[in-house]
Design a protein around this motif. Structure first.
Motif, PDB file in Angstrom:
ATOM      1  N   GLU A 123       0.802  -1.263   0.066  1.00 52.77           N
ATOM      2  CA  GLU A 123       0.034  -0.155  -0.175  1.00 52.77           C
ATOM      3  C   GLU A 123       1.000   0.950   0.181  1.00 52.77           C
ATOM      4  O   GLU A 123       0.822   2.433  -0.710  1.00 52.77           O
ATOM      5  CB  GLU A 123      -0.942  -0.070   2.062  1.00 52.77           C
ATOM      6  CG  GLU A 123      -1.678   1.564   1.120  1.00 52.77           C
ATOM      7  CD  GLU A 123      -2.506   1.110   2.674  1.00 52.77           C
ATOM      8  OE1 GLU A 123      -2.715   2.713   3.360  1.00 52.77           O
ATOM      9  OE2 GLU A 123      -2.844   0.153   3.418  1.00 52.77           O
ATOM     10  N   GLY A 124       2.059   0.927   0.821  1.00 61.75           N
ATOM     11  CA  GLY A 124       2.633   2.732   1.177  1.00 61.75           C
ATOM     12  C   GLY A 124       3.416   2.719  -0.407  1.00 61.75           C
ATOM     13  O   GLY A 124       3.772   4.025  -0.904  1.00 61.75           O
ATOM     14  N   LEU A 135       7.615   2.575   5.176  1.00 63.72           N
ATOM     15  CA  LEU A 135       8.832   1.685   4.662  1.00 63.72           C
ATOM     16  C   LEU A 135       8.400   1.464   2.811  1.00 63.72           C
ATOM     17  O   LEU A 135       9.376   1.021   1.857  1.00 63.72           O
ATOM     18  CB  LEU A 135       8.730   0.909   5.104  1.00 63.72           C
ATOM     19  CG  LEU A 135      10.007  -0.254   4.771  1.00 63.72           C
ATOM     20  CD1 LEU A 135      11.000   0.688   5.118  1.00 63.72           C
ATOM     21  CD2 LEU A 135       9.578  -1.732   5.266  1.00 63.72           C
ATOM     22  N   GLY A 136       6.915   1.307   2.944  1.00 64.47           N
ATOM     23  CA  GLY A 136       6.815   1.070   1.609  1.00 64.47           C
ATOM     24  C   GLY A 136       6.399   2.537   0.551  1.00 64.47           C
ATOM     25  O   GLY A 136       7.104   2.436  -0.503  1.00 64.47           O
ATOM     26  N   LYS A 137       6.242   3.791   1.816  1.00 65.92           N
ATOM     27  CA  LYS A 137       5.912   4.747   0.810  1.00 65.92           C
ATOM     28  C   LYS A 137       8.188   4.981   0.004  1.00 65.92           C
ATOM     29  O   LYS A 137       8.251   5.641  -1.061  1.00 65.92           O
ATOM     30  CB  LYS A 137       5.518   6.034   1.680  1.00 65.92           C
ATOM     31  CG  LYS A 137       4.090   5.887   1.084  1.00 65.92           C
ATOM     32  CD  LYS A 137       3.604   7.344   2.541  1.00 65.92           C
ATOM     33  CE  LYS A 137       2.551   7.205   2.797  1.00 65.92           C
ATOM     34  NZ  LYS A 137       2.164   8.287   3.376  1.00 65.92           N
ATOM     35  N   GLN A 138       8.719   5.025   1.235  1.00 66.18           N
ATOM     36  CA  GLN A 138      10.412   5.192   1.082  1.00 66.18           C
ATOM     37  C   GLN A 138      10.598   4.629  -0.278  1.00 66.18           C
ATOM     38  O   GLN A 138      11.101   5.117  -0.843  1.00 66.18           O
ATOM     39  CB  GLN A 138      10.731   5.133   2.186  1.00 66.18           C
ATOM     40  CG  GLN A 138      12.502   5.511   2.309  1.00 66.18           C
ATOM     41  CD  GLN A 138      13.020   5.687   3.402  1.00 66.18           C
ATOM     42  OE1 GLN A 138      11.911   4.974   4.626  1.00 66.18           O
ATOM     43  NE2 GLN A 138      14.345   5.302   3.226  1.00 66.18           N
ATOM     44  N   THR A 139      10.202   2.888  -0.368  1.00 65.66           N
ATOM     45  CA  THR A 139      10.723   2.142  -1.416  1.00 65.66           C
ATOM     46  C   THR A 139       9.571   2.839  -2.250  1.00 65.66           C
ATOM     47  O   THR A 139      10.395   2.561  -3.866  1.00 65.66           O
ATOM     48  CB  THR A 139      10.025   0.819  -1.029  1.00 65.66           C
ATOM     49  OG1 THR A 139      10.178   0.766  -0.329  1.00 65.66           O
ATOM     50  CG2 THR A 139      10.913   0.384  -2.013  1.00 65.66           C
ATOM     51  N   GLY A 140       8.906   3.608  -2.727  1.00 69.01           N
ATOM     52  CA  GLY A 140       8.077   3.687  -3.868  1.00 69.01           C
ATOM     53  C   GLY A 140       8.325   5.232  -4.665  1.00 69.01           C
ATOM     54  O   GLY A 140       8.650   5.414  -5.495  1.00 69.01           O
TER      55      GLY A 140
END
Length: 337
Positions: free
Chosen positions: A55-56, A276-281
């Motif tokens: 999701e992030g 964490l997912g946002k940073q990856t995106g």
């Protein structure tokens, strides 16, 4: 007659030129600058923390102008914690020539890099505890190829400190883990190294498959004062079973992130997996836009850990969470979901 033929030829040439101009994309258009992308998202298992990473990741891309349904097509597959299925998913993404593969969790990241390294498809991973141990990065954090991403390295010292505050008389901590997940092997080693500093002994509960977890849990519960859960994908997938068995024996279970606390772990010093997912995106967006190659980006780590507690889970075990922890909690849950 000759003039008529000459006129027809000139007209045809002009029409063809105009047609070619109309079909050529404008160099300053948004689609030319940002492109239209196809991404394959490969997730190793289905559980809350990895779902939050996905999701992030999608949110992080959107914040960088790459949005599903507009200039982005997402292909999503879940391996259901099966390595063979994971490899098939990666091969399918490669066959369909996706612009990038997002691999969620260590086993999937390893499969993605192994499958894609002979292609020009970059791999961006997330929720990989130790990229160096997983052979996805060098000791200095730089990439081993067209692969990079984010690590969910556990705040081991903070977790042990928290457990000591909640269970001042505890001596032994049991940890279930999958022997096939290099991320868990690395985490176990770190826990064993640090445990004595807080007066604990780590008792290991290795499993090779999901089918081993019921018996391994029963064996471990008879030897320890509490259980501490990692981000081990095989074990997390069976966490409801583990919590049920531990609850019947009044053994507290500590989690490693917010989703585990929601469903019944009494507390965790954990990471926010959506962040964490946002940073990856955002890292993936740089690669897609051509701002950097995956091989040029060192993997990144979220260093801030926050306290999450479940007062209902603690109450069921006759435990009161200390105010020094709850007063600064990122989130407290009063029910078990």
């Amino acid at each position: 007659m000759k003039k008529s033929v000459k006129l027809l030829v000139i007209t045809a040439i002009a029409a063809a030129a105009l047609s070619a101009c109309s079909e050529a994309p404008a160099k300053d258009s948004a689609s030319s600058n940002e492109g239209n992308y196809t991404i394959g998202i490969a997730q190793f298992a289905e559980h809350g923390s990895l779902d939050n990473c996905r999701e992030g990741f999608i949110q992080g891309l959107k914040e960088e102008g790459i949005e599903d349904g507009k200039n982005l097509t997402i292909m999503y597959e879940n391996a259901q914690a099966d390595g063979g299925t994971g490899s098939q998913i990666i091969n399918n993404f490669i066959a369909k020539k996706t612009d990038l593969i997002c691999a969620i969790a260590t086993p999937m990241a390893q499969a993605a890099y192994s499958g894609a390294k002979k292609t020009d498809i970059p791999v961006i991973y997330t929720a990989v505890t130790d990229p160096v141990a997983a052979a996805l990065a060098k000791e200095d954090g730089s990439s081993v190829g067209e692969v990079t991403g984010t690590s969910d390295k556990l705040p081991v010292e903070k977790q042990l400190e928290m457990i000591r505050k909640i269970l001042p008389d505890a001596k032994t901590i049991g940890i279930l883990y999958s022997t096939s997940e290099v991320n868990s092997e690395a985490a176990i080693a770190e826990y064993k190294k640090a445990a004595s500093n807080y007066g604990f002994e780590i008792v290991e509960g290795p499993v090779s498959a999901t089918a081993d977890i019921p018996l391994a849990t029963d064996n471990l519960l008879g030897k320890v004062d509490c259980l501490n859960n990692l981000t081990d994908n095989t074990v997390v997938s069976s966490l409801p079973l583990i919590l049920d068995k531990a609850g019947k024996k009044k053994i507290p279970v500590f989690g490693s992130e917010i989703e585990q606390v929601k469903i019944g772990c009494i507390a965790a010093m954990g990471l926010d997996y959506v962040d964490l997912g946002k940073q990856t995106g955002k890292m993936a967006a740089k690669v897609l836009k051509g701002e950097a190659k995956a091989s040029e980006l060192k993997y990144e780590v979220i260093k801030d850990a926050a306290f999450y507690g479940n007062t209902k889970a603690a109450e069921n075990l006759g435990i009161t969470l200390p105010s020094e922890l709850t007063d600064s909690a990122a989130e407290l849950f009063k029910e078990i979901k």
